[in-house]
Write a protein that holds these residues in place. Structure first.
Motif, mmCIF file in Angstrom:
data_model
loop_
_atom_site.group_PDB
_atom_site.id
_atom_site.type_symbol
_atom_site.label_atom_id
_atom_site.label_comp_id
_atom_site.label_asym_id
_atom_site.label_seq_id
_atom_site.Cartn_x
_atom_site.Cartn_y
_atom_site.Cartn_z
ATOM 1 N N ALA A 26 -7.419 -88.561 -26.692
ATOM 2 C CA ALA A 26 -6.215 -87.067 -27.362
ATOM 3 C C ALA A 26 -7.810 -85.896 -25.867
ATOM 4 C CB ALA A 26 -7.019 -86.835 -28.379
ATOM 5 N N ALA A 27 -8.886 -86.299 -26.218
ATOM 6 C CA ALA A 27 -9.617 -84.788 -25.011
ATOM 7 C C ALA A 27 -9.473 -84.555 -23.702
ATOM 8 C CB ALA A 27 -11.093 -84.807 -25.760
ATOM 9 N N LEU A 28 -9.302 -85.727 -23.282
ATOM 10 C CA LEU A 28 -9.295 -86.102 -21.530
ATOM 11 C C LEU A 28 -7.514 -84.900 -21.570
ATOM 12 C CD1 LEU A 28 -10.022 -89.221 -20.830
ATOM 13 C CD2 LEU A 28 -10.892 -87.244 -20.085
ATOM 14 N N GLY A 29 -6.301 -85.645 -22.626
ATOM 15 C CA GLY A 29 -4.691 -84.965 -22.240
ATOM 16 C C GLY A 29 -4.813 -83.681 -22.994
ATOM 17 N N LEU A 30 -5.793 -83.158 -24.026
ATOM 18 C CA LEU A 30 -6.229 -81.999 -25.079
ATOM 19 C C LEU A 30 -6.188 -80.935 -23.802
ATOM 20 C CD1 LEU A 30 -5.054 -80.093 -26.945
ATOM 21 C CD2 LEU A 30 -7.143 -80.261 -27.698
ATOM 22 N N TYR A 31 -7.117 -81.179 -23.150
ATOM 23 C CA TYR A 31 -7.479 -80.532 -21.731
ATOM 24 C C TYR A 31 -6.996 -79.871 -20.922
ATOM 25 C CZ TYR A 31 -10.732 -78.378 -18.099
ATOM 26 O OH TYR A 31 -11.284 -77.331 -17.313
ATOM 27 N N ASP A 32 -6.318 -80.889 -20.165
ATOM 28 C CA ASP A 32 -5.086 -80.429 -19.170
ATOM 29 C C ASP A 32 -3.629 -79.943 -19.556
ATOM 30 O OD1 ASP A 32 -6.773 -82.072 -17.406
ATOM 31 O OD2 ASP A 32 -5.803 -84.337 -17.792
ATOM 32 N N ALA A 33 -3.889 -81.243 -20.932
ATOM 33 C CA ALA A 33 -2.648 -80.036 -21.714
ATOM 34 C C ALA A 33 -2.680 -78.419 -21.888
ATOM 35 C CB ALA A 33 -2.372 -80.091 -23.054
ATOM 36 N N ILE A 34 -3.951 -77.640 -21.419
ATOM 37 C CA ILE A 34 -4.068 -75.986 -22.553
ATOM 38 C C ILE A 34 -4.431 -75.800 -20.659
ATOM 39 C CG2 ILE A 34 -6.371 -74.689 -23.136
ATOM 40 C CD1 ILE A 34 -6.716 -76.783 -25.225
ATOM 41 N N VAL A 35 -4.206 -76.097 -20.080
ATOM 42 C CA VAL A 35 -4.827 -75.737 -18.524
ATOM 43 C C VAL A 35 -3.236 -75.593 -18.582
ATOM 44 C CG1 VAL A 35 -4.961 -76.438 -16.184
ATOM 45 C CG2 VAL A 35 -7.351 -76.342 -17.965
ATOM 46 N N THR A 36 -2.478 -76.633 -18.237
ATOM 47 C CA THR A 36 -0.850 -76.840 -17.980
ATOM 48 C C THR A 36 -0.629 -75.315 -18.276
ATOM 49 O OG1 THR A 36 -0.591 -78.750 -17.352
ATOM 50 C CG2 THR A 36 1.182 -78.370 -18.141
ATOM 51 N N ALA A 37 0.051 -75.542 -19.796
ATOM 52 C CA ALA A 37 0.327 -74.284 -20.878
ATOM 53 C C ALA A 37 -0.571 -72.908 -19.908
ATOM 54 C CB ALA A 37 -0.018 -74.850 -22.203
ATOM 55 N N ARG A 38 -1.532 -72.865 -19.629
ATOM 56 C CA ARG A 38 -1.792 -71.404 -19.439
ATOM 57 C C ARG A 38 -1.457 -71.191 -17.369
ATOM 58 N NH1 ARG A 38 -7.368 -70.758 -18.250
ATOM 59 N NH2 ARG A 38 -7.257 -68.242 -19.244
ATOM 60 N N THR A 39 -1.561 -72.605 -16.978
ATOM 61 C CA THR A 39 -0.017 -72.336 -16.226
ATOM 62 C C THR A 39 1.136 -71.746 -16.412
ATOM 63 O OG1 THR A 39 -2.237 -73.284 -15.130
ATOM 64 C CG2 THR A 39 -0.542 -73.022 -14.097
ATOM 65 N N CYS A 40 1.546 -72.335 -17.039
ATOM 66 C CA CYS A 40 2.531 -72.203 -17.575
ATOM 67 C C CYS A 40 3.454 -70.820 -17.420
ATOM 68 C CB CYS A 40 3.059 -72.812 -18.709
ATOM 69 S SG CYS A 40 3.537 -74.365 -18.365
ATOM 70 N N ASP A 41 2.110 -70.106 -17.854
ATOM 71 C CA ASP A 41 2.974 -68.295 -17.869
ATOM 72 C C ASP A 41 2.832 -67.817 -16.783
ATOM 73 O OD1 ASP A 41 2.738 -68.634 -20.727
ATOM 74 O OD2 ASP A 41 1.428 -66.696 -21.074
ATOM 75 N N ILE A 42 2.325 -68.695 -15.444
ATOM 76 C CA ILE A 42 2.192 -68.213 -13.964
ATOM 77 C C ILE A 42 3.712 -68.391 -13.416
ATOM 78 C CG2 ILE A 42 1.249 -68.174 -11.896
ATOM 79 C CD1 ILE A 42 -1.521 -68.343 -13.983
ATOM 80 N N ALA A 43 3.523 -69.467 -13.772
ATOM 81 C CA ALA A 43 4.640 -70.673 -12.998
ATOM 82 C C ALA A 43 6.063 -69.330 -13.790
ATOM 83 C CB ALA A 43 4.833 -71.460 -13.546
ATOM 84 N N GLY A 44 5.765 -69.601 -14.723
ATOM 85 C CA GLY A 44 7.272 -68.308 -16.173
ATOM 86 C C GLY A 44 7.735 -66.823 -15.165
ATOM 87 N N ALA A 45 6.433 -66.332 -14.449
ATOM 88 C CA ALA A 45 6.751 -65.518 -14.459
ATOM 89 C C ALA A 45 6.948 -65.549 -13.047
ATOM 90 C CB ALA A 45 5.445 -64.901 -14.202
ATOM 91 N N ILE A 74 4.742 -83.066 -28.175
ATOM 92 C CA ILE A 74 5.503 -82.580 -28.221
ATOM 93 C C ILE A 74 5.154 -81.052 -27.635
ATOM 94 C CG2 ILE A 74 7.081 -81.784 -30.298
ATOM 95 C CD1 ILE A 74 6.667 -84.242 -31.636
ATOM 96 N N ALA A 75 4.132 -80.524 -28.245
ATOM 97 C CA ALA A 75 3.824 -78.931 -27.357
ATOM 98 C C ALA A 75 4.162 -79.047 -25.821
ATOM 99 C CB ALA A 75 2.824 -78.487 -27.626
ATOM 100 N N ILE A 76 3.577 -79.766 -25.175
ATOM 101 C CA ILE A 76 3.095 -79.915 -23.743
ATOM 102 C C ILE A 76 5.420 -80.328 -23.345
ATOM 103 C CG2 ILE A 76 2.906 -82.165 -23.127
ATOM 104 C CD1 ILE A 76 1.274 -79.309 -21.957
ATOM 105 N N THR A 77 5.040 -81.106 -24.126
ATOM 106 C CA THR A 77 6.819 -81.866 -22.957
ATOM 107 C C THR A 77 7.872 -80.752 -23.536
ATOM 108 O OG1 THR A 77 6.202 -83.486 -23.690
ATOM 109 C CG2 THR A 77 9.069 -83.447 -23.774
ATOM 110 N N ASN A 78 8.010 -79.331 -25.007
ATOM 111 C CA ASN A 78 8.847 -78.403 -24.474
ATOM 112 C C ASN A 78 8.561 -77.294 -23.418
ATOM 113 O OD1 ASN A 78 10.955 -77.784 -26.800
ATOM 114 N ND2 ASN A 78 8.899 -79.559 -27.898
ATOM 115 N N LEU A 79 7.486 -77.488 -23.106
ATOM 116 C CA LEU A 79 6.664 -76.546 -21.941
ATOM 117 C C LEU A 79 7.367 -77.111 -20.390
ATOM 118 C CD1 LEU A 79 2.721 -75.866 -22.372
ATOM 119 C CD2 LEU A 79 5.046 -74.125 -22.672
ATOM 120 N N ALA A 80 7.569 -78.116 -20.364
ATOM 121 C CA ALA A 80 8.053 -79.075 -18.949
ATOM 122 C C ALA A 80 9.412 -78.821 -19.245
ATOM 123 C CB ALA A 80 7.514 -80.441 -19.108
ATOM 124 N N LYS A 81 10.140 -79.396 -20.788
ATOM 125 C CA LYS A 81 11.117 -78.583 -20.667
ATOM 126 C C LYS A 81 12.039 -77.247 -19.824
ATOM 127 C CE LYS A 81 13.177 -77.934 -24.821
ATOM 128 N NZ LYS A 81 13.485 -78.513 -25.952
#
Length: 524
Positions: free
Chosen positions: A218-237, A357-364
């Protein structure tokens, strides 16, 4: 360890910059990543050593007194009511490792095994488990010599089996990789200049108990998920910009009347990233309103980030907890062993379920934006972002792959922790199933970066069609970072290596770092 004194901030240090982790104080996700992924060395502080030795003295005292204490003078599981004589206790603890090492199939990834060994050291060194320092030194030596136990990934209800496979190598059993070879545990130790140890009272229990595998994955996955979530704002913009979107949906007045903090912060990020964009300025008011995958970026990104931040609080507490059973306390006359179940994986398991569920919604949402970029009926850009149609498919097929990956992620989002089985002759009539939750969350987080990478792949190509009309200075920097390796796609080619490269940039936090150098810390 008092968590109320630990002021943790995600991203306070880059894991790749950590060369050694000295255990003894609280740790965060960065330390797990540093050891698991970047092979940082591990050491023990005097504080760590002292509390381990002090607690072990109590275990030996209990053993000498022959009190009925679970796992010290008794059998394990349903055998809790069977007294074990002093001369047989080493046999029972060794047998515990041998009998529990029955997970099956292919091994978990190397970084997962290393994370588990590191979390073992953190959990077992809290001063409440009674394990010997020599045993912890052996785990540390495995990490520092990069001996990676073969750890089959299938068959855990929350703990026990994977931990047992790792622990077998400590005693010269099982199998392990060393310098590219899969060897017997004994051979791997010998080649690294190490010798097997003999485990003692309670240690076979402690090594297999706890939330090691659940917390580690979970720690490995959550670290990657948070990095991806922060990057999502840049991708969306970037996508909003090249799709001629409007910033009206990011207006602070809209945010103020639905005051979810993470929604507001996301809108602030989008506006900061797109500041001074000639494209945005030219197409201001171009549409009455945008499609939901653009208009709802603050709402969905904000909701996902809130879930991930809540999960982060849980993981930080879990990383710095005592999760064995029984736990040893100095209070009272001569100390006390308390039987409970901090080894339960529900906290982390539920956090992993919700994070998936959260990270899949971002990918969706990312997949919907990248699809709009290649659909000329919507984007008003060349079909499939290709100037030479007919002979070329352009960027048509990467969207197929992204859709397939999101489909895979959705399958992995079924909550694992709602499941239950009965084990140990009904002594364990409830199990957390936290490992399955953590395993799929780790996989989901690993897949999300590919969807986001495809969005960047498309938006960078789209940006090149705007000619003299300049994008924002920030999205231009991201575009240039990508273009250092990924070319403008003029004619059909193998695009997989390029998308993999962008995925690497995401995972290594390089896109976020590029943006933050220009505009400061992104809100999260």
């Amino acid at each position: 360890m008092n968590m109320t004194e630990f002021n943790y901030e995600f991203g306070r240090v880059a894991p790749k910059d950590i060369k050694e982790v000295v255990l003894g104080e609280q740790i965060g996700l960065e330390e797990v990543i540093a050891v698991a992924r970047y092979n940082a060395k591990v050491g023990f502080s005097k504080k760590y050593i002292d509390r381990v030795n002090q607690c072990r003295r109590l275990v030996e005292k209990f053993s000498d007194e022959e009190k009925a204490i679970y796992g010290i003078t008794t059998g394990l599981g349903e055998n809790w009511n069977r007294f074990i004589s002093k001369e047989d206790r080493k046999i029972v603890q060794r047998n515990n490792l041998l009998s529990h090492a029955c997970s099956l199939g292919e091994s978990v990834e190397e970084e997962c095994v290393r994370a588990m060994m590191f979390v073992m050291l953190q959990h077992l060194g809290t001063g409440h488990t009674g394990i010997r320092l020599a045993t912890l030194e052996q785990i540390k030596d495995l990490l520092n010599n990069n001996i990676v136990p073969f750890t089959p990934r299938h068959g855990s209800v929350g703990y026990l089996s994977l931990e047992a496979h790792i622990s077998l190598v400590l005693i010269g059993e099982g199998r392990a990789w060393y310098k590219g070879e899969l060897l017997s545990g004994k051979e791997a130790l010998e080649k690294a200049g190490l010798t097997p140890i003999v485990i003692s009272s309670k240690e076979g229990l402690s090594l297999t108990s706890g939330t090691t595998s659940v917390t580690s994955l979970a720690a490995l996955g959550l670290y990657d998920a948070i990095v991806t979530a922060r990057t999502c704002d840049i991708a969306g913009a970037m996508s909003l910009e090249v799709l001629k979107g409007t910033l009206m949906a990011m207006d602070s007045r809209i945010m103020s009347v639905r005051p979810h903090e993470d929604q507001r912060k996301t809108a602030v990020n989008i506006k900061k990233i797109l500041k001074n964009s000639e494209i945005v300025e030219k197409y201001k008011g171009y549409r009455v309103q945008d499609a939901l995958s653009l208009r709802c970026i603050p709402q969905l990104h904000g909701a996902a980030k809130k879930i991930l931040k809540d999960s982060l609080k849980t993981l930080i507490i879990e990383l710095n907890s005592s999760v064995d059973n029984p736990l040893i306390f100095e209070e009272g006359e001569g100390g006390e062993a308390l039987m409970g179940c901090n080894a339960d994986g529900s906290y982390v398991g539920m956090a992993a379920d919700s994070s998936a569920i959260a990270i899949t919604n971002l990918a969706k949402m990312s997949e919907r934006r990248l699809d709009r970029l290649v659909n000329h009926h919507i984007s008003e850009l060349p079909a499939f972002l290709n100037k030479n149609p007919g002979l070329n498919n352009g960027l048509m097929i990467p969207q197929y792959a992204a859709a397939g990956i999101v489909g895979e992620m959705k399958i992995l989002c079924h909550p694992a922790t709602i499941d239950n089985f009965v084990t140990c002759a009904n002594q364990e009539d409830y199990v957390s199933m936290g490992y399955n939750a953590a395993r799929k969350m780790y996989e989901v987080a690993g897949l999300a970066k590919y969807v986001l990478a495809t969005e960047f792949f498309n938006s960078s190509q789209a940006q090149d069609f705007y000619g003299e009309l300049k994008p924002s200075p920030i999205t231009a920097k991201v575009h240039d970072l990508i273009r250092e390796v990924v070319p403008y796609i003029e004619n059909d080619c193998n695009m997989q290596p390029y998308i993999e490269h962008i995925a690497f940039l995401i995972q290594e936090n390089m896109i976020v770092e590029t943006v933050e150098v220009e505009i400061g810390k992104l809100e999260i």
